[in-house]
Design a protein around this motif. Structure first.
Motif, short mmCIF file in Angstrom:
data_model
loop_
_atom_site.label_atom_id
_atom_site.label_comp_id
_atom_site.label_asym_id
_atom_site.label_seq_id
_atom_site.Cartn_x
_atom_site.Cartn_y
_atom_site.Cartn_z
N LYS A 78 0.83 -1.20 0.00
CA LYS A 78 0.00 0.00 0.00
C LYS A 78 0.87 1.27 0.00
CE LYS A 78 -3.58 -2.55 0.24
NZ LYS A 78 -4.24 -3.08 1.42
N ASN A 79 0.21 2.36 -0.44
CA ASN A 79 0.87 3.68 -0.42
C ASN A 79 2.26 3.65 -1.06
OD1 ASN A 79 -1.33 4.82 0.94
ND2 ASN A 79 -0.55 4.04 2.88
N VAL A 80 2.36 2.95 -2.16
CA VAL A 80 3.66 2.86 -2.84
C VAL A 80 3.94 4.18 -3.56
CG1 VAL A 80 4.98 1.66 -4.61
CG2 VAL A 80 3.45 0.36 -3.11
N GLU A 81 5.12 4.71 -3.33
CA GLU A 81 5.47 6.00 -3.95
C GLU A 81 6.93 5.99 -4.39
OE1 GLU A 81 4.06 9.31 -1.00
OE2 GLU A 81 4.76 7.61 0.19
N VAL A 82 7.20 6.74 -5.44
CA VAL A 82 8.59 7.03 -5.82
C VAL A 82 8.84 8.45 -5.35
CG1 VAL A 82 10.20 7.33 -7.73
CG2 VAL A 82 8.55 5.46 -7.79
N LEU A 83 9.64 8.58 -4.31
CA LEU A 83 9.79 9.89 -3.67
C LEU A 83 11.08 10.56 -4.10
CD1 LEU A 83 8.67 8.58 -0.21
CD2 LEU A 83 7.41 10.25 -1.59
N PRO A 84 10.97 11.77 -4.64
CA PRO A 84 12.20 12.45 -5.05
C PRO A 84 13.03 12.86 -3.83
CG PRO A 84 10.27 13.87 -5.38
CD PRO A 84 9.75 12.56 -4.87
N THR A 85 14.33 12.92 -4.01
CA THR A 85 15.23 13.47 -2.99
C THR A 85 16.15 14.44 -3.73
OG1 THR A 85 17.05 11.90 -3.32
CG2 THR A 85 15.30 11.21 -1.83
N ASP A 86 17.14 14.99 -3.06
CA ASP A 86 18.12 15.83 -3.75
C ASP A 86 18.92 15.01 -4.75
OD1 ASP A 86 17.34 18.08 -2.50
OD2 ASP A 86 18.92 18.03 -0.95
N GLY A 87 18.97 13.72 -4.52
CA GLY A 87 19.70 12.83 -5.43
C GLY A 87 18.74 11.89 -6.12
N ASN A 88 18.98 10.59 -6.00
CA ASN A 88 18.13 9.60 -6.66
C ASN A 88 16.91 9.29 -5.80
OD1 ASN A 88 19.97 9.54 -8.72
ND2 ASN A 88 21.09 7.79 -7.87
N PRO A 89 15.79 8.92 -6.46
CA PRO A 89 14.56 8.72 -5.69
C PRO A 89 14.60 7.53 -4.74
CG PRO A 89 14.23 8.20 -8.02
CD PRO A 89 15.59 8.79 -7.91
N VAL A 90 13.79 7.66 -3.71
CA VAL A 90 13.57 6.59 -2.74
C VAL A 90 12.23 5.95 -3.10
CG1 VAL A 90 12.88 6.24 -0.33
CG2 VAL A 90 14.89 7.64 -0.86
N VAL A 91 12.18 4.63 -3.11
CA VAL A 91 10.92 3.93 -3.35
C VAL A 91 10.39 3.46 -2.01
CG1 VAL A 91 9.76 2.10 -4.62
CG2 VAL A 91 11.82 3.15 -5.57
N TYR A 92 9.14 3.82 -1.74
CA TYR A 92 8.55 3.47 -0.44
C TYR A 92 7.25 2.69 -0.66
CZ TYR A 92 6.33 3.84 4.09
OH TYR A 92 5.71 3.51 5.28
N GLY A 93 6.97 1.77 0.23
CA GLY A 93 5.68 1.07 0.22
C GLY A 93 5.46 0.47 1.59
N GLU A 94 4.20 0.14 1.91
CA GLU A 94 3.95 -0.39 3.25
C GLU A 94 2.77 -1.35 3.25
OE1 GLU A 94 3.21 3.40 5.22
OE2 GLU A 94 1.08 3.29 4.72
N TRP A 95 2.68 -2.11 4.30
CA TRP A 95 1.48 -2.90 4.58
C TRP A 95 1.38 -2.94 6.09
CZ3 TRP A 95 -0.73 -6.91 7.08
CH2 TRP A 95 -1.98 -7.35 6.59
N LEU A 96 0.37 -2.23 6.61
CA LEU A 96 0.33 -1.97 8.06
C LEU A 96 -0.95 -2.48 8.70
CD1 LEU A 96 1.74 1.70 7.95
CD2 LEU A 96 3.01 -0.41 8.47
#
Ligand code: BES
Ligand code: ZN
Length: 455
Positions: free
Chosen positions: A56-74
């Motif tokens: 759930k809530n999977v996102e490709v999150l920009p940073t100052d450098g390369n993106p962080v990929v986030y996801g969860e199941w809570l």
């Protein structure tokens, strides 16, 4: 049920492998800017797969450098533990290309090994977690634990953006422990759990001498050759016993207890294995420490590269105008990477002769990490390895670095479980590979771990 998830994973092995191949085909090299689009593509690819498996809530999150990929199941409930699962989708450069038997970004199976850059470090290992989650969700519709997944694209360049990202997102990333598969086990029949990683301070020395390259006959004997001056400085970084001579370097090194040394001596890492892996006959280094201690529990100083002057075919008589070296130090608790950088710079400046100009530059750094081995997480991890490998794991330390581990511990108070599945695997070298059997067993180990955490 644990059993049905394992069966599902087994039944879907081929599909999981095909998917891993797709990921391995993306040349997501973080240190080379021409691969920026590939980095983005790898991040999007992961996010798509994570959504597909039911995170759930999977996102490709920009940073100052390369993106962080986030996801969860809570949805496992507030009584169940929350595990922060980390991996990196960036890879090392593939060069020297001519030494690869098959192209680095065209994965292939040979002799039971997946050959590709990133197969072991870290795409193959990272992917075991997504596939473990897929196997459980597909059979049960729920996970036994809460998970937060965070995959970064800058590990191989020292995680410069992820540290600040963690600090800025403490709530979002809050977890009881972290779980990382980005390392190796002692041997194919000897699974191991790593409880300490070394840190890193990476420096560069640049030496400038005459305003241009000089004829070595015309000026030799009157000029302090920058390559010579560099060699003198480098030679002064160790004593004859292989100890680092930078003043203060060992001041914060936590001594190894007799108990820990005794435990490390039981790890079956032999001289023969070292010889086989390195192609060398004779080890070097601090005589009062065992090979494994030198590799994992002692700080070091290494020349990564050195240049200056003529490197071409034949001979050219020249005094180079410049010479330089990249030098890194592996750190152990409680050395501080910034302090070590200062000590290194101060020492090199003190050695610098006034016949040349010496510049010291600081590159990436990362803290060492160590975690207690008597936690419920470690016990669950040991049981999980035993279930999947048929042998109980040993506890050992690792010489490599994963800079974010210390950050997770400090900022999130989340102790790390380092659940590696690699072997030597030629990581960072040509012909990187990952054992197919370890990919599948890795998935099984992770599935077991998720269940054992709540038993
Ligand atoms: N996966 C490795 C760390 C590692 C290496 C674990 C060997 C186990 C065995 C990781 O991707 C890595 O190479 N890290 C870098 C970090 C550095 C750039 C800050 C390293 O250790 O050089
Ligand atoms: Zn890695």
């Amino acid at each position: 049920m644990l059993q049905s998830a394992l069966e599902y994973a087994r039944a879907n092995r081929e599909r999981y492998l095909d998917q891993l191949f797709d990921l391995l085909r993306i040349p997501s090299v973080s240190t080379l800017s021409e691969h920026k689009p590939d980095i983005q593509r790898a991040a999007e690819w992961l996010a798509a797969d994570m959504r597909r498996v039911g995170l759930k809530n999977v996102e490709v999150l920009p940073t100052d450098g390369n993106p962080v990929v986030y996801g969860e199941w809570l949805e496992a409930g507030s009584d169940a533990p929350t595990v922060l699962i980390y991996g990196h989708y960036d890879v090392q450069p593939a060069d020297p290309l001519e030494l690869w038997e098959t192209p680095p970004f065209e994965p292939q199976i040979r002799d039971g090994e997946i050959y590709a850059r990133g197969a072991s470090d870290d795409k193959g290992q990272m992917f075991t977690h997504i596939k473990a989650i897929e196997s459980i969700l597909a059979t049960e519709g729920r996970l036994p634990i809460n998970v937060k997944l965070i995959f970064e694209g800058e590990e191989e360049v020292g995680s410069p953006s992820l540290g600040p990202f963690v600090v800025a997102n403490k709530e979002k990333l809050a977890a009881d422990s972290s779980l990382i598969s980005d390392g190796r086990i002692v041997g194919p029949d000897c699974p191991s759990i790593v409880y300490a990683l070394r840190g890193l301070t990476y420096m560069e020395i640049r030496i400038r001498g005459p305003k241009r390259d000089l004829h070595s006959g015309g000026y030799g004997g009157s000029v302090h050759n920058p390559a010579q001056a560099l060699a003198e400085i480098i030679a002064a970084l160790h004593d004859e016993q292989g100890r680092v001579t930078i003043p203060g370097f060992y001041d914060r090194v936590r001594p190894l207890s007799e108990e820990e040394r005794a435990a490390l001596r039981k790890v079956p890492y032999s001289l023969e294995q070292w010889q086989e892996e390195t192609g060398l006959e004779k080890p070097w280094g601090e005589p009062e420490y065992t090979l494994l201690e030198r590799i994992t529990a002692r700080p070091t100083c290494e020349v990564n590269g050195i240049w200056g002057g003529f490197q071409g075919e034949g001979s050219k008589t020249v005094i180079p105008a410049e010479a330089g070296a990249k030098i890194s130090m592996r750190l152990v608790p409680d050395q501080d990477p910034d302090e070590i950088a200062r000590l290194f710079a101060g020492y090199v400046e003190s050695l610098a002769p006034d016949t040349v100009t010496v510049e010291v530059i600081k590159h990436v750094g990362g803290w060492p990490a160590i975690t207690p081995i008597d936690s419920p997480e470690m016990r669950a991890a040991a049981r999980a390895y035993e279930a999947a490998w048929g042998v109980a794991p040993v506890f050992t330390r690792e010489g490599g670095s994963i800079p974010i581990v210390a950050t997770f511990q400090k900022e999130l108070n989340a102790p790390a479980v380092l659940m590696g599945f690699g072997l030597d695997d030629n990581v960072h070298s040509p012909n990187e590979h990952f054992r197919l059997a370890h990919f599948y067993r890795g998935i099984d180990t992770v599935i077991h771990y998720y269940y054992y955490l709540v038993e």
